[in-house]
Design a protein around this motif. Structure first.
Motif, PDB file in Angstrom:
ATOM      1  N   TRP A   1       0.841  -1.221   0.000  1.00  0.00           N
ATOM      2  CA  TRP A   1       0.000   0.000   0.000  1.00  0.00           C
ATOM      3  C   TRP A   1       0.857   1.243   0.000  1.00  0.00           C
ATOM      4  N   ASP A   2       2.100   1.124   0.515  1.00  0.00           N
ATOM      5  CA  ASP A   2       3.007   2.274   0.420  1.00  0.00           C
ATOM      6  C   ASP A   2       3.198   2.672  -1.040  1.00  0.00           C
ATOM      7  N   GLN A  27      -1.927  -6.677   1.911  1.00  0.00           N
ATOM      8  CA  GLN A  27      -2.149  -5.377   2.579  1.00  0.00           C
ATOM      9  C   GLN A  27      -3.337  -4.690   1.912  1.00  0.00           C
ATOM     10  N   GLY A  73      -2.289  -3.090   7.746  1.00  0.00           N
ATOM     11  CA  GLY A  73      -1.455  -1.910   7.520  1.00  0.00           C
ATOM     12  C   GLY A  73      -1.369  -1.026   8.758  1.00  0.00           C
ATOM     13  N   ASP A 101      -0.603  -1.734  12.031  1.00  0.00           N
ATOM     14  CA  ASP A 101      -0.112  -2.949  12.680  1.00  0.00           C
ATOM     15  C   ASP A 101      -0.589  -3.205  14.109  1.00  0.00           C
ATOM     16  N   TRP A 123       0.215   3.081  15.861  1.00  0.00           N
ATOM     17  CA  TRP A 123      -1.175   3.149  15.397  1.00  0.00           C
ATOM     18  C   TRP A 123      -2.150   3.218  16.577  1.00  0.00           C
TER      19      TRP A 123
END
Ligand code: GLC
Length: 449
Positions: A37-38, A108, A167, A169, A368
């Protein structure tokens, strides 16, 4: 608004510095490989500077696709310094993994269609056709894989088997599940004897980022333990689900999927491809089933356990990503926006905290579990615009850019004072700041209102 040139230059410089000849690593040293996804977020920024390079970012991502269609969350660099990372996953244990590249065995959030579509926006009609035709087969295969392997009961909701797939984590709902049900006996033993203090000394990530901004060591061990269990089953989903206690239908992942399904359908239409009926049916089912994640008492969406359908009621910004799906009813969107504007929940000085301020989990410095992330803001800004909350979207865009201008392209930020946290020169922060400054469709009109 005239973009602050210095931020634009700085952001481009970050992307250039992290360029690995065709793909962009998220950050030097801490994240030296290509992440799924990055790279999608990075592409969305890169397209403003060099469209060919943006296309290449995606094409490089597709190198990692497995024979069954899965896109792994990491394609490892072949630099001998990272033998240990590759060896940990040993993707070759699966006959479906690519022969030329080492990857992980998990995925992801499916942002790929968005990135492909946004590249297409910048091309003229002929080039757009060519671009879509080139990447569509892999995109289609990926979405088919998601439903085939990750929706075994045909419910429309995709299940995830590892927190890294979300994503986000160490997001609270997943960590609560992990701590309550999933810790192996040996990890419990380490926890009991405080053995983690010793292990802390050997962590690679905390040599670069203070421990208080990262995963707790017990949680980190647990994640590696789950990874080991997946590897032992050769990443074969049937064998994994046979004994797995850890399968979650994640709210953010499924919201992202809904929107990306739409992008896929738009791309298919442009290239005149007939999307297979069974995939269309599954896509529609996702939209309907997503509403089962709504909790009437809390006026919030939650992830849920795949087997029992129990909602995991630890609030997190993951639920606000429902706005990005574009499919939720406007009254429910209104409830989410109310939370966004509440001083007790998400309206901090540098929003959006990844966990509401009044949650027992909230910690403004920890990964997160509180900090503000630019990718989450980008998704929510887009979602707000879709539901006609233009003023709220504009305010969030402004505060996000201010935060990055003040501090630089950090990985994440303290939502209370805006301090940069994690690693510096983080690629998606740079890429999405570029997009927030330059995105031509920033003033898109609402589709719902
Ligand atoms: C961290 C993030 C994850 C990201 C990766 C690379 O693991 O939690 O979302 O993809 O770093 O930047």
């Amino acid at each position: 608004m005239q973009p602050p040139t210095s931020l634009l230059d700085e952001a481009y410089a970050v992307l250039e510095a992290n360029d690995q000849n065709g793909y962009t690593m998220p950050a030097a040293e801490l994240y030296p490989h290509q992440w799924l996804w990055d790279s999608c977020f990075i592409t969305i920024g890169l397209r403003h500077k060099d469209i060919k390079r943006a296309e290449q970012e995606i094409l490089n991502l597709l190198r990692g696709q497995w024979l069954n269609g899965m896109l792994p969350n990491i394609i490892f660099s072949d630099d001998p310094r990272y033998n240990r990372d590759r060896d940990l996953w040993r993707s070759q244990v699966s006959p479906l993994s690519p022969t030329k590249y080492s990857t992980t065995g998990i995925t992801q959030p499916p942002m790929l269609a968005e990135a492909i579509f946004r590249v297409g926006e910048m091309l003229d009609q002929d080039d757009r056709q060519d671009w879509f035709l080139k990447v569509y087969p892999a995109l289609l295969k990926y979405h088919q894989w998601l439903y085939k392997e990750r929706d075994p009961h045909d419910e429309g909701l995709i299940l995830l088997i590892h927190p890294w797939e979300v994503g986000m984590d160490n997001t609270p709902p997943w960590m609560a599940e992990l701590n309550n049900h999933q810790l192996s006996w040996w990890i419990r033993a380490i926890k009991k004897t405080h053995g983690n203090k010793l292990i802390d000394l050997f962590r690679r990530d905390t040599r670069r980022v203070p421990l208080k901004e990262r995963f707790d060591t017990i949680e980190a061990l647990a994640l590696f333990d789950i990874e080991r269990r997946l590897r032992r089953k050769n990443y074969d989903i049937e064998r994994i689900l046979d004994h797995s206690l850890f399968a979650i239908e994640d709210v953010a992942f499924n919201a992202i999927l809904i929107r990306n399904n739409n992008h896929l359908l738009r791309i298919a239409k442009i290239i005149k491809h007939q999307v297979p009926d069974d995939l269309r049916i599954s896509m529609n089912k996702t939209v309907a089933s997503f509403e089962q994640l709504w909790d009437e008492d809390d006026n919030d969406y939650y992830s849920r356990d795949f087997i029992t359908h129990r909602l995991l009621k630890q609030p997190s910004a993951g639920s606000l990503i429902a706005l990005y799906s574009g499919s939720i009813p406007p009254e429910r969107a209104k409830h989410l926006v109310r939370k966004l504007k509440s001083k007790h929940q998400y309206a901090s000085l540098f929003p959006i905290p990844t966990v509401p301020l009044n949650s027992a989990w909230f910690n403004p410095d920890n990964y997160w579990q509180g900090p503000t992330w630019v990718n989450i803001n980008w998704l929510i800004i887009d979602g707000l615009k879709r539901y006609g909350y233009d003023a709220e979207a504009a305010a969030l865009r402004r505060s996000t850019l201010k935060m990055v201008t003040n501090q630089g392209c950090y990985e994440y930020f303290n939502p209370i004072d805006g301090r940069g946290l994690g690693t510096i020169n983080f690629s998606w922060t740079a890429a999405l700041a570029i997009d927030l400054m330059l995105n031509p469709s920033l003033s898109t009109t609402s589709i719902v209102k």
